[in-house]
Design an enzyme around this catalytic site. Sequence first.
Site, PDB file in Angstrom:
ATOM      1  N   ASP A  37       0.947  -1.133  -0.040  1.00 40.91           N
ATOM      2  CA  ASP A  37       0.081  -0.073  -0.076  1.00 40.91           C
ATOM      3  C   ASP A  37       0.775   1.218   0.144  1.00 40.91           C
ATOM      4  O   ASP A  37       1.840   1.209   0.906  1.00 40.91           O
ATOM      5  CB  ASP A  37      -0.895   0.133   1.242  1.00 40.91           C
ATOM      6  CG  ASP A  37      -1.979   1.189   1.319  1.00 40.91           C
ATOM      7  OD1 ASP A  37      -2.889   1.065   0.608  1.00 40.91           O
ATOM      8  OD2 ASP A  37      -1.570   2.259   1.994  1.00 40.91           O
ATOM      9  N   TYR A  42       2.406  10.049   0.158  1.00 44.82           N
ATOM     10  CA  TYR A  42       3.557   9.510   0.826  1.00 44.82           C
ATOM     11  C   TYR A  42       4.786   9.817   0.139  1.00 44.82           C
ATOM     12  O   TYR A  42       5.731   9.593   0.720  1.00 44.82           O
ATOM     13  CB  TYR A  42       3.278   8.078   0.868  1.00 44.82           C
ATOM     14  CG  TYR A  42       2.105   7.452   1.551  1.00 44.82           C
ATOM     15  CD1 TYR A  42       1.433   8.309   2.262  1.00 44.82           C
ATOM     16  CD2 TYR A  42       2.031   6.093   1.696  1.00 44.82           C
ATOM     17  CE1 TYR A  42       0.049   7.704   2.958  1.00 44.82           C
ATOM     18  CE2 TYR A  42       0.710   5.477   2.264  1.00 44.82           C
ATOM     19  CZ  TYR A  42       0.076   6.336   2.834  1.00 44.82           C
ATOM     20  OH  TYR A  42      -1.142   5.799   3.296  1.00 44.82           O
ATOM     21  N   HIS A 100      -8.264   9.229  -1.706  1.00 47.58           N
ATOM     22  CA  HIS A 100      -7.553   9.033  -0.496  1.00 47.58           C
ATOM     23  C   HIS A 100      -8.452  10.001   0.608  1.00 47.58           C
ATOM     24  O   HIS A 100      -8.645   9.431   1.899  1.00 47.58           O
ATOM     25  CB  HIS A 100      -6.288   9.988  -0.572  1.00 47.58           C
ATOM     26  CG  HIS A 100      -5.209   9.625   0.528  1.00 47.58           C
ATOM     27  ND1 HIS A 100      -3.852   9.968   0.310  1.00 47.58           N
ATOM     28  CD2 HIS A 100      -5.530   9.192   1.899  1.00 47.58           C
ATOM     29  CE1 HIS A 100      -3.305   9.389   1.474  1.00 47.58           C
ATOM     30  NE2 HIS A 100      -4.149   8.774   2.467  1.00 47.58           N
ATOM     31  N   SER A 179      -3.143   2.155  10.170  1.00 49.60           N
ATOM     32  CA  SER A 179      -2.829   2.577  11.549  1.00 49.60           C
ATOM     33  C   SER A 179      -3.332   1.768  12.410  1.00 49.60           C
ATOM     34  O   SER A 179      -3.687   1.633  13.569  1.00 49.60           O
ATOM     35  CB  SER A 179      -3.554   3.770  11.819  1.00 49.60           C
ATOM     36  OG  SER A 179      -2.898   4.987  11.116  1.00 49.60           O
ATOM     37  N   PRO A 180      -3.055  -0.004  12.200  1.00 47.62           N
ATOM     38  CA  PRO A 180      -3.706  -0.879  13.065  1.00 47.62           C
ATOM     39  C   PRO A 180      -2.964  -1.035  14.401  1.00 47.62           C
ATOM     40  O   PRO A 180      -3.433  -1.734  15.418  1.00 47.62           O
ATOM     41  CB  PRO A 180      -3.094  -2.239  12.070  1.00 47.62           C
ATOM     42  CG  PRO A 180      -2.025  -1.874  11.283  1.00 47.62           C
ATOM     43  CD  PRO A 180      -2.294  -0.504  11.103  1.00 47.62           C
TER      44      PRO A 180
END
Length: 265
Positions: A37, A42, A100, A179-180
Amino acid sequence: MVFGEPRVGFGTWQNTDPDACAESVRTALEMGYRHIDTAQLYDNEAYVGDGIERADVDREEITLGTKLWPGDLASDRVPEAVSESLDRLGVDYVDVLYVHWPAKDYDPADTLGAFSELRDEGLIRNVGVSNFTTDLLDEARAACDVPIAVNQVELHPLLPQPELIEYCRGHDIEVVAYSPLARGEVFEIPEITDIARENGLSEAQVAIAWLLSKDGVHPIPKASSEDHIRGNLDAADIELASEELARIDDIDRELRIADRDWVDW
């Protein structure tokens, strides 16, 4: 299904050193990851592409996703923006193209119509959205003439979003959990640290295994060191007890990290 096994993907946010990013992607792919991903924002699509090129893994085995920033979401801008991303990535197509954030130039019919055309042309294989609520998903599904295949959202033990997961499951939308690890907050959650200690696991592995217990959810933790890359992937083989899952489900605290005032959460 958009994503195969393993269900743990590889996130690349903040991975902006050219060689380090490329090597981490190569390492992840050769270790067994198949979902990579990235995003225009980024500023590392070229490095991700280098990593894919370096890896001894066929492109067709990789599920690659990238995201367009709100300023590139008008239909007259989408094709050029996607072409630029494909050039940086060094690929002929992406498996998932995401909106996004639903902001600025995003218009459901206009933006998703352009995405649909790119899908027809074979430049993208699936239409995805990111940071969409159920209301926004309703609007997108009504406006798009191809399925919304994926919704990528912040998802972790402090933001479990059960109603959103249930909605997506009911409409055949896969959920990618960014953001796990709650940007490190999981390392300070007593319920997580206790379960990790009791099972000889890391807190990251507990949080990822908890997400994997939910059908249709695909966590994308980021990592740079080989040990962390491997440890996150190993979580795919961890099955927490129902009592342990319940302890995490029952955490009575909430934290949303990626908040934007343009989304009515």
